[in-house]
Design an enzyme around this catalytic site. Structure first.
Site, PDB file in Angstrom:
ATOM      1  N   GLY A 190       0.968  -0.820  -0.011  1.00  0.00           N
ATOM      2  CA  GLY A 190       0.307   0.367  -0.130  1.00  0.00           C
ATOM      3  C   GLY A 190       0.969   1.481  -0.008  1.00  0.00           C
TER       4      GLY A 190
ATOM      5  N   SER B 159      23.355  -6.751  22.674  1.00  0.00           N
ATOM      6  CA  SER B 159      22.626  -7.615  23.867  1.00  0.00           C
ATOM      7  C   SER B 159      21.280  -7.099  24.137  1.00  0.00           C
ATOM      8  CB  SER B 159      23.482  -7.563  24.707  1.00  0.00           C
ATOM      9  OG  SER B 159      23.780  -6.491  25.818  1.00  0.00           O
TER      10      SER B 159
ATOM     11  N   HIS C 222       1.276 -21.297  47.867  1.00  0.00           N
ATOM     12  CA  HIS C 222       2.561 -22.463  48.068  1.00  0.00           C
ATOM     13  C   HIS C 222       2.241 -23.794  47.735  1.00  0.00           C
ATOM     14  CE1 HIS C 222       5.643 -23.435  49.997  1.00  0.00           C
ATOM     15  NE2 HIS C 222       5.233 -24.201  50.315  1.00  0.00           N
TER      16      HIS C 222
HETATM   17  C1  LIG Z   1      13.481 -11.607  16.552  1.00  0.00           C
HETATM   18  C2  LIG Z   1      12.262 -11.152  17.233  1.00  0.00           C
HETATM   19  C3  LIG Z   1      11.598 -10.701  18.500  1.00  0.00           C
HETATM   20  C4  LIG Z   1      10.883 -10.546  18.889  1.00  0.00           C
HETATM   21  N1  LIG Z   1      10.381 -10.588  20.348  1.00  0.00           N
HETATM   22  C5  LIG Z   1       9.293 -10.171  20.626  1.00  0.00           C
HETATM   23  C6  LIG Z   1       8.666 -10.824  21.791  1.00  0.00           C
HETATM   24  O1  LIG Z   1       8.811 -11.582  22.255  1.00  0.00           O
HETATM   25  N2  LIG Z   1       7.513  -9.706  22.710  1.00  0.00           N
HETATM   26  C7  LIG Z   1       7.455  -8.431  22.336  1.00  0.00           C
HETATM   27  O2  LIG Z   1       6.420  -7.946  22.209  1.00  0.00           O
HETATM   28  N3  LIG Z   1       7.654  -7.911  21.218  1.00  0.00           N
HETATM   29  C8  LIG Z   1       8.491  -8.745  19.922  1.00  0.00           C
HETATM   30  N4  LIG Z   1       9.257  -8.377  19.071  1.00  0.00           N
HETATM   31  C9  LIG Z   1       8.976  -7.204  18.941  1.00  0.00           C
HETATM   32  C10 LIG Z   1       7.809  -6.426  17.712  1.00  0.00           C
HETATM   33  O3  LIG Z   1       8.138  -8.219  16.974  1.00  0.00           O
HETATM   34  C11 LIG Z   1       6.984  -5.920  16.906  1.00  0.00           C
HETATM   35  O4  LIG Z   1       7.250  -4.936  17.939  1.00  0.00           O
HETATM   36  C12 LIG Z   1       5.263  -6.460  16.663  1.00  0.00           C
HETATM   37  O5  LIG Z   1       5.902  -6.854  15.197  1.00  0.00           O
HETATM   38  C13 LIG Z   1       5.354  -4.279  15.543  1.00  0.00           C
HETATM   39  O6  LIG Z   1       4.531  -4.695  15.188  1.00  0.00           O
HETATM   40  P1  LIG Z   1       3.119  -3.732  14.253  1.00  0.00           P
HETATM   41  O7  LIG Z   1       2.094  -4.585  13.802  1.00  0.00           O
HETATM   42  O8  LIG Z   1       3.778  -1.906  14.540  1.00  0.00           O
HETATM   43  O9  LIG Z   1       4.311  -4.235  13.127  1.00  0.00           O
HETATM   44  P2  LIG Z   1       4.657  -5.011  12.572  1.00  0.00           P
HETATM   45  O10 LIG Z   1       4.719  -6.565  13.124  1.00  0.00           O
HETATM   46  O11 LIG Z   1       6.048  -4.659  12.260  1.00  0.00           O
HETATM   47  O12 LIG Z   1       4.220  -5.604  11.066  1.00  0.00           O
HETATM   48  C14 LIG Z   1       4.057  -4.710  10.040  1.00  0.00           C
HETATM   49  C15 LIG Z   1       3.354  -5.541   9.049  1.00  0.00           C
HETATM   50  O13 LIG Z   1       3.283  -4.338   7.965  1.00  0.00           O
HETATM   51  C16 LIG Z   1       3.477  -5.344   6.740  1.00  0.00           C
HETATM   52  N5  LIG Z   1       3.986  -3.980   6.045  1.00  0.00           N
HETATM   53  C17 LIG Z   1       5.050  -2.585   6.102  1.00  0.00           C
HETATM   54  N6  LIG Z   1       4.711  -1.678   4.782  1.00  0.00           N
HETATM   55  C18 LIG Z   1       3.697  -2.553   3.858  1.00  0.00           C
HETATM   56  C19 LIG Z   1       2.850  -1.639   3.080  1.00  0.00           C
HETATM   57  N7  LIG Z   1       3.707  -0.625   2.587  1.00  0.00           N
HETATM   58  N8  LIG Z   1       2.422  -2.718   2.939  1.00  0.00           N
HETATM   59  C20 LIG Z   1       1.704  -3.087   3.155  1.00  0.00           C
HETATM   60  N9  LIG Z   1       2.123  -3.694   4.618  1.00  0.00           N
HETATM   61  C21 LIG Z   1       3.050  -3.348   4.516  1.00  0.00           C
HETATM   62  C22 LIG Z   1       4.789  -5.494   7.051  1.00  0.00           C
HETATM   63  O14 LIG Z   1       4.845  -6.485   5.550  1.00  0.00           O
HETATM   64  C23 LIG Z   1       4.365  -6.372   7.954  1.00  0.00           C
HETATM   65  O15 LIG Z   1       3.418  -7.460   8.409  1.00  0.00           O
HETATM   66  C24 LIG Z   1      10.359  -8.782  18.018  1.00  0.00           C
HETATM   67  C25 LIG Z   1      11.194  -8.581  17.147  1.00  0.00           C
HETATM   68  C26 LIG Z   1      11.600  -9.154  16.575  1.00  0.00           C
HETATM   69  C27 LIG Z   1      11.998  -9.211  15.212  1.00  0.00           C
END
Ligand SMILES: Cc1cc2nc3c(=O)[nH]c(=O)nc-3n(C[C@H](O)[C@H](O)[C@H](O)COP(=O)(O)OP(=O)(O)OC[C@H]3O[C@@H](n4cnc5c(N)ncnc54)[C@H](O)[C@@H]3O)c2cc1C
Length: 462
Positions: A112, A179, A441
């Site tokens: 989008g 880290s 407990h």
């Molecule tokens: C390895 C790893 C482990 C993690 N572990 C944790 C955890 O244990 N607990 C926790 O709370 N958080 C964790 N996080 C963080 C968490 O994943 C993110 O904070 C969360 O996914 C953010 O959600 P969001 O909806 O903002 O975006 P995202 O989950 O990043 O989703 C965004 C979506 O938008 C789509 N998109 C982007 N641009 C477009 C476009 N132009 N058109 C259509 N679609 C588009 C992408 O494809 C994606 O699917 C982790 C992150 C990583 C990388």
């Protein structure tokens, strides 16, 4: 092609916002260019926890004799661990597909791009562009692995988190740069299954956002588990011309050269705010984030932003809470703004880390007079029975009014315990109310009650 609400991006911010919008009677669509569920379900929270579970099961097998069990002839299968993790992620993504259908949300596949006038062009995989419009557009495009200029990722020897959870073979050695939670979780996973891991951290402590006592305990536990940890150190440059990676690390004692099969760059995230039409719409950004008010409205009416693309902790539960708050405000409900001082943060390594509120240092800097209590799991019957005596609960109260300022835990299963502190703090519970709340407990959660009692000189089991 006209909706009440269109959500751009289907991570835990976007899909949760869409479901809440549909519940509130809005005609809703969600646009996704990759997999439903975003990073969290496909490349973040969930697949990493699946890998960490494999590491835990392997650890149990290694230490089975401690529990009176003899296990013969076991081994790990790296590929099967990766396949299990991918399978869990796929299953979760299909679950979101089901939820979209159940809530009558239209899923639009494609990339989008926002346009002025509350319109979005969506480019499908075949290149076809379709225009959609809505009264309200919520941007939830999330983030990706941040690349540093001196650590360019080639996806093979120098990798980000996506490759780290999907490698074709287990590396013999790995350098993890950074880290924070992501770096530490991967470092623990690979170390547990036999990869030689070195963590390089620029700051004086690992898991640097945590209370210093927690960081120090984590460093001790990880070193005991065989990890090499370099703090106050930074990778200045790398050389990938040989069979692996050479990292030239600046330390307090001079330069050290590390060599490994792969280097994982876990130095944070970069938001997906390019090429989504922000400039064309005049939507303001600052330092890689979209600027929003307390209810996630951007500076341009009708456009909102939530999740990793806005300032605040980049966590899945934060993204979801922002999505719900944003949509409820659009619906005209009475809604409180999110209290960013009461967001729990968790690291799912071994031991686990969970915390909420102020660290001791932050509380002192704010000028509070403190009552601090600590209870080690080595004094907990449940922890001893479980063979998990490492770690502690540390609680910080304001001496004057008994306000619970911070809770910091490290140990087995603490990520499931932190919600108690979140709810208690939301309800403005005092230290004495925690002490007088009878905890079951034997449980690990008794350590919270005991730590509170310790703060007031009433601890029983120390
Ligand atoms: C390895 C790893 C482990 C993690 N572990 C944790 C955890 O244990 N607990 C926790 O709370 N958080 C964790 N996080 C963080 C968490 O994943 C993110 O904070 C969360 O996914 C953010 O959600 P969001 O909806 O903002 O975006 P995202 O989950 O990043 O989703 C965004 C979506 O938008 C789509 N998109 C982007 N641009 C477009 C476009 N132009 N058109 C259509 N679609 C588009 C992408 O494809 C994606 O699917 C982790 C992150 C990583 C990388």
């Amino acid at each position: 092609m006209k909706y009440d609400i269109i959500v751009l991006g289907s991570g835990p911010g976007g899909y949760v916002a869409a479901i809440r919008a549909s519940q509130l009677g809005f005609k809703t669509a969600i646009i996704e260019k990759e997999h439903l569920g975003g990073i969290c379900l496909n490349w973040g929270c969930i697949p990493t926890k699946a890998l960490l579970k494999s590491a835990q099961v392997f650890d149990y097998l290694k230490h089975a004799s401690d529990y009176g069990i003899t296990v013969n002839g076991y081994d790990k299968d790296f590929n099967a661990m990766i396949q299990r993790s991918r399978g869990v992620a796929d299953g979760m993504s299909k679950g979101i597909q089901f939820l979209m259908k159940k809530n009558k949300i239209d899923v639009i596949d494609g990339a989008g791009k926002l346009k002025p006038g509350k319109k979005i062009d969506v480019t499908a995989a075949d290149g076809k562009v379709t225009e959609y419009s809505a009264d309200h557009i919520i941007i939830a495009t999330g983030a990706r692995s941040r690349e540093l200029p001196n650590l360019p990722q080639d996806g093979k020897k120098v990798i980000g988190y996506r490759q780290a959870m999907n490698l074709p073979t287990q590396p013999k050695s790995m350098i993890v740069v950074g880290s924070g939670a992501i770096g530490v979780e991967f470092a623990h996973f690979y170390n547990s299954i036999g990869t030689e891991v070195t963590i390089v951290e620029f700051l004086p402590n690992i898991v640097p956002l945590e209370d210093e006592d927690v960081s120090k305990q984590m460093e001790r536990s990880m070193k005991k588990a065989g990890l090499k940890i370099m703090t106050n150190s930074s990778v200045e440059r790398i050389d990938t011309s040989g069979s692996g990676v050479k990292a030239f690390v600046k330390t307090a004692k001079g330069e050290e050269v590390l060599e490994a099969e792969v280097l994982l760059s876990a130095v944070g995230i970069k938001t997906n705010i390019e090429n989504i039409g922000l400039e064309a719409c005049g939507i303001a950004t600052d330092r890689d984030k979209i600027l929003v008010n307390d209810f996630y409205q951007t500076n341009i009416p009708g456009y909102y932003a939530i999740g990793d693309v806005v300032p605040g902790p980049a966590l899945a539960h934060v993204a979801s809470a922002e999505g719900i708050t944003c949509v409820e405000k659009i619906a005209g409900l009475h809604v409180d703004k999110i209290d960013y001082g009461n967001i729990p943060g968790c690291t799912y390594a071994s031991p686990e880390i969970a915390s909420v509120g102020l660290t001791e240092k932050q509380a002192k800097e704010k000028g509070y007079e403190l009552k601090i209590g600590k209870f080690p799991f080595s004094a907990s019957g449940k922890a001893k029975a479980a063979g998990a005596p490492d770690g502690f609960v540390k609680v910080i109260f304001d001496a004057k009014y008994g306000e619970w300022l911070g809770c910091h835990m490290i140990g087995a299963g603490v990520t499931d315990m932190i919600a108690e502190a979140v709810v208690a703090r939301k309800l403005e519970t005092t230290g004495h109310e925690i002490i007088k709340s009878v905890h079951p407990h034997p449980t690990m959660s008794e350590a919270i009650m005991e730590a509170a009692a310790d703060a007031y000189g009433e601890v029983i089991h120390l």
